[in-house]
Design a protein around this motif. Structure first.
Motif, PDB file in Angstrom:
ATOM      1  N   PHE A  90      10.307 -31.554  -2.322  1.00 53.91           N
ATOM      2  CA  PHE A  90      10.232 -30.560  -1.261  1.00 53.91           C
ATOM      3  C   PHE A  90       9.940 -29.180  -1.816  1.00 53.91           C
ATOM      4  O   PHE A  90       9.173 -28.407  -1.225  1.00 53.91           O
ATOM      5  N   SER A  91      10.537 -28.825  -2.948  1.00 50.19           N
ATOM      6  CA  SER A  91      10.311 -27.498  -3.515  1.00 50.19           C
ATOM      7  C   SER A  91       8.847 -27.319  -3.904  1.00 50.19           C
ATOM      8  O   SER A  91       8.287 -26.222  -3.781  1.00 50.19           O
ATOM      9  N   GLU A  92       8.211 -28.413  -4.351  1.00 49.05           N
ATOM     10  CA  GLU A  92       6.791 -28.328  -4.676  1.00 49.05           C
ATOM     11  C   GLU A  92       5.954 -28.179  -3.412  1.00 49.05           C
ATOM     12  O   GLU A  92       4.923 -27.499  -3.410  1.00 49.05           O
ATOM     13  N   LYS A  93       6.405 -28.807  -2.326  1.00 47.14           N
ATOM     14  CA  LYS A  93       5.709 -28.625  -1.048  1.00 47.14           C
ATOM     15  C   LYS A  93       5.837 -27.181  -0.573  1.00 47.14           C
ATOM     16  O   LYS A  93       4.918 -26.624   0.025  1.00 47.14           O
ATOM     17  N   GLN A  94       7.008 -26.579  -0.824  1.00 43.68           N
ATOM     18  CA  GLN A  94       7.185 -25.171  -0.485  1.00 43.68           C
ATOM     19  C   GLN A  94       6.158 -24.317  -1.220  1.00 43.68           C
ATOM     20  O   GLN A  94       5.515 -23.452  -0.621  1.00 43.68           O
ATOM     21  N   LYS A  95       6.022 -24.554  -2.522  1.00 48.75           N
ATOM     22  CA  LYS A  95       5.067 -23.781  -3.321  1.00 48.75           C
ATOM     23  C   LYS A  95       3.647 -24.007  -2.803  1.00 48.75           C
ATOM     24  O   LYS A  95       2.836 -23.071  -2.721  1.00 48.75           O
ATOM     25  N   PHE A  96       3.349 -25.256  -2.445  1.00 48.51           N
ATOM     26  CA  PHE A  96       2.020 -25.582  -1.944  1.00 48.51           C
ATOM     27  C   PHE A  96       1.723 -24.818  -0.660  1.00 48.51           C
ATOM     28  O   PHE A  96       0.669 -24.180  -0.517  1.00 48.51           O
TER      29      PHE A  96
END
Length: 276
Positions: A69-75
């Motif tokens: 999820f944190s990577e989706k946030q960055k994306f």
């Protein structure tokens, strides 16, 4: 605002696997009512968005390769930043749309913790220490702040001592998703975040009730009025760099009678405005 909502609502169901978001968020639910009313007449939502399918698919296909999820946030933060810088250059320039790197956010929060301890004898999780991010963007400062709060204090802070404002709809939606997901990760319980307002912080310096569009955003207006009455103790975040002179004036008027800490962790004595 209807256009912004229409263009972004699909991403929440596909990128974040949260199709119910637009039926839960206090602003999104009211906009959906308007769109549903239009759709009952001559407006075709699917037809309106059909020409943009290739753009949605490009974003969705990239997002499907990301599980964390944190990577989706960055994306999505990158999509948000690049979209406005490329598509709405004037908006990006006026609003100062810049994504603050997490390392800087963590440093600022650590600085605030240190000054709370040394200058005020307080801790991040203490009762009565209200935080305000006046230009929250996608909510990164609050998310990182929540990670630093003791779990025993998180529910109290979340319910009434964390505040944030955002003027644009897309980052407002992303901030809601980010903050609410962080709370879910920490507690195992989903709760709508009651401290996030769709409002221009500069307007809060004006001596009037927030009644604009209240017919459409009644609950949002109630949140704004609760925030105006809250004893804000810490102001944190990334100021809109192209509107510095207005920022200084507004924050002075908001905090002129309180002892506060500014966005960069600088303490100010009582009866003086926080130095932004």
């Amino acid at each position: 605002m209807l256009i912004q909502h229409l263009l972004t609502a699909r991403l929440f169901g596909t990128v974040f696997s949260n199709p119910e978001f637009t039926r839960r968020n206090v602003v999104a639910v009211e906009i959906e009512k308007v769109i549903d009313a239009l759709a009952s007449g001559h407006f075709d939502r699917a037809g309106f968005l059909g020409k943009l399918d290739r753009f949605y698919l490009a974003i969705e296909n990239a997002a499907h390769t990301i599980d964390d999820f944190s990577e989706k946030q960055k994306f999505l933060n990158t999509v948000y930043e690049k979209f406005f810088q490329g598509f709405a250059v004037k908006v990006a320039d006026t609003m100062g749309i810049v994504y603050t790197p997490p390392s800087i956010v963590r440093f600022m929060i650590s600085s605030i913790r240190e000054i709370l301890r040394t200058e005020f004898g307080r801790e991040l999780g203490d009762a009565g220490v209200h935080f305000l991010d006046p230009f929250t963007g996608t909510g990164n400062f609050l998310v990182h702040l929540m990670r630093e709060l003791p779990k025993t204090a998180l529910a109290r802070k979340y319910a009434g001592e964390l505040w944030a404002n955002e003027i644009m709809l897309l980052p407002y939606y992303i901030a809601c998703l980010n903050v609410e997901h962080e709370y879910y990760e920490r507690t195992g319980t989903y709760e709508s975040f009651p401290g996030l307002c769709l409002v221009d912080t500069f307007d809060l310096a004006e001596p009037r009730e927030q009644t604009e569009m209240s017919f459409m955003y009644a609950e949002n207006t109630e949140r704004v009025n609760r925030q105006k009455k809250a004893p804000i103790f810490v102001i944190l975040g990334n100021r809109p760099t192209t509107r510095i002179s207005r920022t200084r004036t507004t924050i002075t008027r908001i905090g002129s009678t309180r002892s506060s800490i500014s966005a960069f962790g600088t303490p100010t004595p009582p009866t003086r405005p926080p130095r932004f």
